[in-house]
Design a protein around this motif. Structure first.
Motif, PDB file in Angstrom:
ATOM      1  N   UNK A 141       0.946   2.969   6.862  1.00  0.00           N
ATOM      2  CA  UNK A 141       1.488   1.816   6.141  1.00  0.00           C
ATOM      3  C   UNK A 141       0.358   0.834   5.882  1.00  0.00           C
ATOM      4  N   UNK A 142       0.116   0.533   4.622  1.00  0.00           N
ATOM      5  CA  UNK A 142      -1.026  -0.284   4.210  1.00  0.00           C
ATOM      6  C   UNK A 142      -0.517  -1.479   3.414  1.00  0.00           C
ATOM      7  N   UNK A 143      -1.012  -2.646   3.784  1.00  0.00           N
ATOM      8  CA  UNK A 143      -0.725  -3.869   3.035  1.00  0.00           C
ATOM      9  C   UNK A 143      -1.978  -4.263   2.265  1.00  0.00           C
ATOM     10  N   UNK A 144      -1.831  -4.540   0.969  1.00  0.00           N
ATOM     11  CA  UNK A 144      -2.987  -4.802   0.105  1.00  0.00           C
ATOM     12  C   UNK A 144      -2.798  -6.109  -0.642  1.00  0.00           C
ATOM     13  N   UNK A 145      -3.878  -6.878  -0.705  1.00  0.00           N
ATOM     14  CA  UNK A 145      -3.954  -8.047  -1.581  1.00  0.00           C
ATOM     15  C   UNK A 145      -4.728  -7.627  -2.825  1.00  0.00           C
ATOM     16  N   UNK A 146      -4.117  -7.785  -3.994  1.00  0.00           N
ATOM     17  CA  UNK A 146      -4.687  -7.282  -5.248  1.00  0.00           C
ATOM     18  C   UNK A 146      -5.158  -8.455  -6.095  1.00  0.00           C
ATOM     19  N   UNK A 147      -6.379  -8.369  -6.581  1.00  0.00           N
ATOM     20  CA  UNK A 147      -6.959  -9.365  -7.472  1.00  0.00           C
ATOM     21  C   UNK A 147      -7.510  -8.678  -8.713  1.00  0.00           C
ATOM     22  N   UNK A 148      -7.592  -9.428  -9.790  1.00  0.00           N
ATOM     23  CA  UNK A 148      -8.202  -8.909 -11.014  1.00  0.00           C
ATOM     24  C   UNK A 148      -9.717  -8.942 -10.880  1.00  0.00           C
ATOM     25  N   UNK A 149     -10.373  -7.926 -11.459  1.00  0.00           N
ATOM     26  CA  UNK A 149     -11.830  -7.876 -11.461  1.00  0.00           C
ATOM     27  C   UNK A 149     -12.284  -7.201 -12.740  1.00  0.00           C
ATOM     28  N   UNK A 150     -12.881  -8.000 -13.631  1.00  0.00           N
ATOM     29  CA  UNK A 150     -13.318  -7.498 -14.931  1.00  0.00           C
ATOM     30  C   UNK A 150     -12.132  -6.788 -15.600  1.00  0.00           C
ATOM     31  N   UNK A 151     -12.253  -5.506 -15.884  1.00  0.00           N
ATOM     32  CA  UNK A 151     -11.144  -4.798 -16.505  1.00  0.00           C
ATOM     33  C   UNK A 151     -10.367  -3.947 -15.509  1.00  0.00           C
ATOM     34  N   UNK A 152     -10.625  -4.122 -14.214  1.00  0.00           N
ATOM     35  CA  UNK A 152      -9.948  -3.328 -13.192  1.00  0.00           C
ATOM     36  C   UNK A 152      -9.293  -4.220 -12.148  1.00  0.00           C
ATOM     37  N   UNK A 153      -9.117  -3.662 -10.950  1.00  0.00           N
ATOM     38  CA  UNK A 153      -8.445  -4.364  -9.861  1.00  0.00           C
ATOM     39  C   UNK A 153      -9.238  -4.196  -8.573  1.00  0.00           C
ATOM     40  N   UNK A 154      -9.136  -5.201  -7.708  1.00  0.00           N
ATOM     41  CA  UNK A 154      -9.724  -5.143  -6.368  1.00  0.00           C
ATOM     42  C   UNK A 154      -8.580  -5.108  -5.359  1.00  0.00           C
ATOM     43  N   UNK A 155      -8.633  -4.149  -4.458  1.00  0.00           N
ATOM     44  CA  UNK A 155      -7.638  -4.010  -3.400  1.00  0.00           C
ATOM     45  C   UNK A 155      -8.295  -4.353  -2.068  1.00  0.00           C
ATOM     46  N   UNK A 156      -7.747  -5.363  -1.380  1.00  0.00           N
ATOM     47  CA  UNK A 156      -8.184  -5.712  -0.028  1.00  0.00           C
ATOM     48  C   UNK A 156      -7.081  -5.232   0.913  1.00  0.00           C
ATOM     49  N   UNK A 157      -7.289  -4.080   1.568  1.00  0.00           N
ATOM     50  CA  UNK A 157      -6.215  -3.378   2.271  1.00  0.00           C
ATOM     51  C   UNK A 157      -6.455  -3.379   3.764  1.00  0.00           C
ATOM     52  N   UNK A 158      -5.340  -3.400   4.503  1.00  0.00           N
ATOM     53  CA  UNK A 158      -5.406  -3.332   5.963  1.00  0.00           C
ATOM     54  C   UNK A 158      -4.255  -2.445   6.460  1.00  0.00           C
ATOM     55  N   UNK A 159      -4.482  -1.810   7.606  1.00  0.00           N
ATOM     56  CA  UNK A 159      -3.499  -0.907   8.196  1.00  0.00           C
ATOM     57  C   UNK A 159      -2.462  -1.734   8.967  1.00  0.00           C
ATOM     58  N   UNK A 160      -1.188  -1.641   8.570  1.00  0.00           N
ATOM     59  CA  UNK A 160      -0.110  -2.380   9.237  1.00  0.00           C
ATOM     60  C   UNK A 160       0.923  -1.412   9.798  1.00  0.00           C
ATOM     61  N   UNK A 161       0.494  -0.198  10.104  1.00  0.00           N
ATOM     62  CA  UNK A 161       1.443   0.805  10.603  1.00  0.00           C
ATOM     63  C   UNK A 161       2.103   0.353  11.896  1.00  0.00           C
ATOM     64  N   UNK A 162       1.313  -0.182  12.815  1.00  0.00           N
ATOM     65  CA  UNK A 162       1.867  -0.609  14.095  1.00  0.00           C
ATOM     66  C   UNK A 162       2.856  -1.752  13.890  1.00  0.00           C
ATOM     67  N   UNK A 163       2.531  -2.667  12.977  1.00  0.00           N
ATOM     68  CA  UNK A 163       3.442  -3.781  12.726  1.00  0.00           C
ATOM     69  C   UNK A 163       4.752  -3.295  12.125  1.00  0.00           C
ATOM     70  N   UNK A 164       4.682  -2.311  11.226  1.00  0.00           N
ATOM     71  CA  UNK A 164       5.897  -1.778  10.617  1.00  0.00           C
ATOM     72  C   UNK A 164       6.757  -1.096  11.674  1.00  0.00           C
ATOM     73  N   UNK A 165       6.114  -0.391  12.589  1.00  0.00           N
ATOM     74  CA  UNK A 165       6.884   0.256  13.649  1.00  0.00           C
ATOM     75  C   UNK A 165       7.562  -0.772  14.549  1.00  0.00           C
ATOM     76  N   UNK A 166       6.843  -1.831  14.871  1.00  0.00           N
ATOM     77  CA  UNK A 166       7.432  -2.872  15.701  1.00  0.00           C
ATOM     78  C   UNK A 166       8.589  -3.556  14.976  1.00  0.00           C
ATOM     79  N   UNK A 167       8.401  -3.803  13.686  1.00  0.00           N
ATOM     80  CA  UNK A 167       9.482  -4.415  12.925  1.00  0.00           C
ATOM     81  C   UNK A 167      10.710  -3.516  12.883  1.00  0.00           C
ATOM     82  N   UNK A 168      10.498  -2.213  12.685  1.00  0.00           N
ATOM     83  CA  UNK A 168      11.630  -1.283  12.676  1.00  0.00           C
ATOM     84  C   UNK A 168      12.337  -1.269  14.026  1.00  0.00           C
ATOM     85  N   UNK A 169      11.532  -1.324  15.081  1.00  0.00           N
ATOM     86  CA  UNK A 169      12.119  -1.337  16.412  1.00  0.00           C
ATOM     87  C   UNK A 169      12.915  -2.614  16.636  1.00  0.00           C
ATOM     88  N   UNK A 170      12.361  -3.743  16.194  1.00  0.00           N
ATOM     89  CA  UNK A 170      13.067  -5.002  16.355  1.00  0.00           C
ATOM     90  C   UNK A 170      14.313  -5.069  15.478  1.00  0.00           C
TER      91      UNK A 170
END
Length: 961
Positions: free
Chosen positions: A464-493
């Motif tokens: 599970x990856x959470x990404x912040x997306x920004x415009x860059x020239x004619x493409x996109x920049x993805x700043x991504x981080x692994x949130x797998x553990x957080x998603x599992x905790x949320x599902x458990x909660x």
């Protein structure tokens, strides 16, 4: 990502200098520091008045004003009046504004006054005395004194360099302009003026002083034209045009041919008149346009270390003008005198020095840019987040080295692959829709967006990856981080929020949702849904005889029996304590047959629950009281569950161990509760309620950080009822709102009194979301109470209890945001006990989270509760929230909670609810001792706990008569 989006600073040093100069010169337009009240003079009418005056004067000058006498009067005293008007306008404006531009307008007024005085002296000779003006008169000195104040005023408005080297560049640029103009002017006219004037030295000096001062003034006008800013552009242009027009007329006047034939009232006077009127109008020009520009002004980048004063072409233009002056002398066969040669050499020398400074500055900027680029590259490569740049076709063009640690795949392996090939197929459609929507939006309205999706790791699993997306020239920049553990905790909660922690059955919230689904999705032929409320009779005796651990084991066994006795499509839930519920759907459409079928199911459940239980090394028995209610047409989930609840209480009150069906006669119980609500209202008005306070203690230092206000009902017989006892009487009545208001007013009043006595301790007040959203209550009741009692808003902590699913989360969020903006702190009460806990944590502006006591009670003995509580505390800690554990009654609980990261607690281990006197003594002491012994290890999953520290599973009692 910041490195990829960062742009190098502008290499043109003059751009920033021109913006700064324009910003300060804009004070001529009187808009930079003028309040809105001063800006009402700008508009079409003043412009028309100025245009008509200037046009009328020009027409009069062109036709000679009719007679020589009128021409002389208008040529002398008319110009004097126009200059005096400019002086008064600048003085009036200077008196009404403050700031660095004020001296400039005072100087402009002085300059205009000298012009007015000079024209007045000129008119005194020509009109009053009727004789020619002497070749050297007081008017000449007044006219000469026009330029110095104007020059100094322009310097005051000019943008000042930030460094010494910047001042050097400014001086060099000014000399380049002035020297070039002097060389050209000397070659064209001034040399002949100096040589041909056979008069006195004073006359020669005056003849040369006019053009020299005009050259300096022209240099300042040109400099300020390049240094103007977007703000007050109209005002700056007007002032510069006025000075430029005046200088132009002075230059024409100094020409030998025009000056010898000049007499007052000619067309040349129209230029001077227009210059004075424009300068008079300059402070008030285009205020509305400039105010709009000021509101839209975009923040500028920090100023450069070295800034020039003109554009990059200025040195070369100046050198070209200087060369032109020398060429004119050569082409006309005149001797190049030493003055021209010396001035030209100084211009060339200034050009060389300035270009050297520019070269040094460019080298410094190049090194600085390379250093910043290396710095940002190291930040990107050392970041724990994965930074990816995708082309418009979705191909990855850059991937940061962090991908190896996050995705288990190297950057070289990912570069050149398509992003769609990494995303889970179920998430790809949503991701593409979000990216298309983001690209279609305006960058100013939405500079970035955030998405979540699953990406395949190098091991083949999905992350599970959470990404912040920004415009860059004619493409996109993805700043991504692994949130797998957080998603599992949320599902458990989320699972925990909708299921009972002991039996893992659905809780009340999930059962209510299942009832709502059954009622809304019912079709013909499905039969009539029925709700069964089940209460275990004699369960309290089991707790008292064999202990709470055995009671918990009995509840688990009872839950299993209930699940085994119904179909898989039916729902069995535990509401808490010894209360269960079942939702049975399907069956016959015939009402009589349906009642027999449901009663048969209920009897089967009662018999299964009445079988002996082997718990705690002993055999125990309990009975079951069951109430049945059918979902008639138009009934709501709340009404259906209320009817089943009434039927269950009917079964308990008629002997227990029975099955009762709801009948309308049971509404008599509702009438009895209404009577109790009336008693509650009388108690409110007769002052039978009192307020107790329970301290909230820091688990590390033992310091008392707040107190929670708790209401108690002291009946006429002296019995002190807790909220759990009297609030149930008031449910579904208006008394709850009245009681909540009393609680807030009394708590704030006592807290304010303690503040005045030097005990500045925050007060926590519990209020339900329903009360906060009550449309019948005043819009700002809490704010009014705080203000009227004199309590600082930050001293109030509002504990929001679990909200009804029917409540509007948007309205609740808006209400709490308003209180938080005032300074009130918001606490989320009973966290983890309801289905909406995570939603409330995500949307509401929460400062404090209170862990529900159902988790605290078993945090030491139950490994399951220990892990769930740890997960909740970890999420709250990562969100930067203060955590408070409610119901900490044993030292082992306090030690275990502190080890899990809980910061505060309240409960019997420190102090119970205190009256005013005991509370003041506790606050004066300021702290409680905190247990520091090691907590016992949690019981492994599946094992039975040894004992329970608190008695949560009390047998449901019959409501008082």
């Amino acid at each position: 990502m910041d490195l990829l989006l960062d742009q190098p600073p502008d290499a043109d040093m003059d751009a920033e200098a021109s913006r700064r100069a324009g910003s300060e010169v804009s004070a001529q337009g009187a808009v930079l520091a003028r309040p809105p009240a001063l800006g009402g003079r700008g508009g079409l009418l003043p412009q028309l008045v100025v245009a008509l005056l200037c046009g009328g004067y020009a027409v009069g000058s062109a036709v000679g004003w009719g007679t020589p006498a009128v021409a002389g009067f208008m040529g002398d005293f008319g110009l004097s009046a126009a200059a005096l008007c400019s002086c008064v306008s600048c003085l009036w404006y200077a008196r009404r504004v403050s700031g660095p531009s004020r001296p400039a307008w005072m100087l402009f007024a002085t300059s205009s006054f000298m012009v007015s005085l000079g024209n007045g002296v000129w008119g005194w000779y020509e009109v009053v005395l009727r004789r020619p003006v002497p070749l050297t008169s007081a008017a000449d000195f007044c006219f000469l004194l026009f330029a110095p104040p104007a020059i100094v005023g322009l310097l005051v408005l000019a943008k000042r360099p930030c460094t010494r080297l910047g001042w050097v560049c400014l001086a060099l640029d000014s000399w380049l302009i002035a020297g070039s103009l002097i060389t050209l002017s000397w070659s064209l006219a001034l040399a002949r003026t100096a040589e041909g004037d056979s008069g006195s030295s004073l006359r020669t000096a005056l003849a040369l002083a006019y053009p020299m001062l005009d050259i300096v003034l022209v240099s300042m006008v040109i400099a300020l034209h390049f240094r103007r800013a977007s703000v007050n552009r109209a005002a700056v242009n007007t002032a510069l045009a006025a000075l430029a027009l005046t200088v132009l007329c002075d230059a024409l006047f100094t020409a030998p041919g025009l000056r010898d034939n000049y007499h007052s009232g000619q067309i040349l006077d129209a230029g001077w008149f227009a210059g004075s009127m424009l300068l008079a109008y300059a402070p008030w020009v285009s205020a509305r346009e400039d105010a709009a520009l000021a509101r839209r002004q975009i923040p500028r980048a920090p100023a450069r270390r070295v800034t020039g004063s003109l554009t990059a072409l200025t040195p070369y233009i100046a050198a070209a003008v200087c060369t032109l002056g020398i060429l004119l002398n050569v082409l006309h066969g005149r001797h190049i005198d030493r003055f021209v040669l010396f001035t030209a050499c100084m211009v060339v020398l200034a050009l060389v020095v300035r270009q050297g400074i520019m070269l040094i500055d460019n080298v410094s900027l190049t090194q600085e840019l390379a250093q910043k680029e290396n710095h940002f590259r190291s930040l990107v490569q050392g970041s724990s987040d994965v930074i990816m740049i995708a082309s418009p076709t979705g191909v990855l063009r850059y991937v940061s080295p962090a991908s190896k640690g996050v995705y288990g795949r190297g950057a070289d392996e990912l570069v050149g692959t398509e992003l769609a090939g990494l995303v889970h197929p179920d998430d790809l459609g949503h991701l593409l829709c979000e990216l298309r929507r983001f690209l279609a939006a305006s960058p100013a309205d939405e500079p970035a967006t955030r998405t979540e999706c699953r990406i395949r790791s190098g091991a083949g699993s999905w992350l599970n990856v959470e990404s912040t997306v920004n415009r860059y020239q004619d493409g996109l920049i993805f700043n991504s981080r692994d949130v797998t553990e957080r998603v599992r905790l949320q599902a458990q909660l989320q699972h925990n929020a909708s299921h009972d922690s002991l039996t893992d059955l659905p809780n009340r919230a999930l059962f209510t949702e299942r009832v709502r689904q059954a009622l809304s999705g019912r079709r013909s032929g499905d039969g009539i849904a029925a709700a069964l409320f089940i209460d275990l009779d004699g369960f309290k005796a089991v707790n008292d005889s064999v202990g709470h651990q055995a009671g918990d084991e009995l509840l688990v066994c009872a839950a299993r029996r209930l699940q085994d006795a119904v179909r898989a499509v039916d729902t069995v839930a535990r509401f808490g304590g010894d209360e269960f519920a079942a939702l049975i759907c399907g069956g016959s459409d015939d009402r009589y047959v349906r009642e027999l079928q449901i009663r048969e199911v209920a009897e089967r459940l009662r018999c299964a629950l009445s079988e002996p239980y082997r718990v705690g090394g002993a055999e125990v028995r309990v009975a079951a009281s069951i109430g049945i209610a059918f979902a008639d047409s138009g009934i709501s989930p709340t009404e259906l569950m209320r009817n089943a609840d009434l039927a269950m209480y009917r079964a308990k009150s008629t002997g227990k161990g029975r099955v009762e069906m709801y009948v309308p006669q049971l509404q008599a119980d509702v009438a009895r509760r209404a009577e109790l609500a009336t008693r509650l209202r009388a108690a409110l008005h007769e002052g039978e309620f009192t307020l107790l306070h329970q301290p909230v203690v820091d688990l590390v230092t033992g310091e008392i950080t707040a107190v929670e206000a708790q209401a108690r009902w002291r009946s006429a017989q002296g019995i002190l009822f807790t909220p759990a006892e009297f609030l149930r009487m008031a449910e579904d009545t208006d008394r709850t709102a009245e009681l909540s208001r009393w609680l807030v007013e009394e708590a704030v009043e006592q807290a304010a009194r303690r503040y005045r006595n030097g005990l500045d301790m925050p007060i926590a007040v519990r209020m339900s979301a329903k009360r906060l959203l009550d449309r019948g209550a005043p819009a700002h009741s809490i704010e009014a109470i705080i203000t009227s009692r004199g309590l600082p808003p930050e001293a109030l902590v509002l504990e929001v209890s679990e909200s009804d699913p029917r409540d509007s989360m948007e309205e609740l969020e808006r209400r709490l945001v308003g209180l938080k903006r005032l300074g009130v702190r918001i606490a989320l009460d009973c966290f983890g006990a309801g289905s909406g806990s995570m939603t409330a944590l995500r949307r509401l502006p929460v400062d404090i989270v209170k862990i529900d006591r159902s988790f605290v009670e078993g945090v030491v003995e139950s490994a399951r509760l220990h892990k769930l509580t740890a997960g909740m505390l970890r999420i709250c800690t990562e969100l930067g929230l203060v955590t408070v554990a409610d119901g900490v009654d044993l030292p082992e609980q306090a030690i275990a909670l502190r080890a899990l990261g809980c910061t505060h607690a309240q409960g019997a281990v420190f102090a119970g609810p205190l009256e005013e006197g005991r509370l003041n003594r506790s606050l004066s002491r300021g702290e409680y001792p905190v247990p520091h012994t090691a907590p016992p290890a949690p019981v492994p999953a599946g094992a039975l706990p040894v004992r329970r520290p608190f008695r949560p599973n009390n047998e449901t009692s019959v409501p008082p008569a």
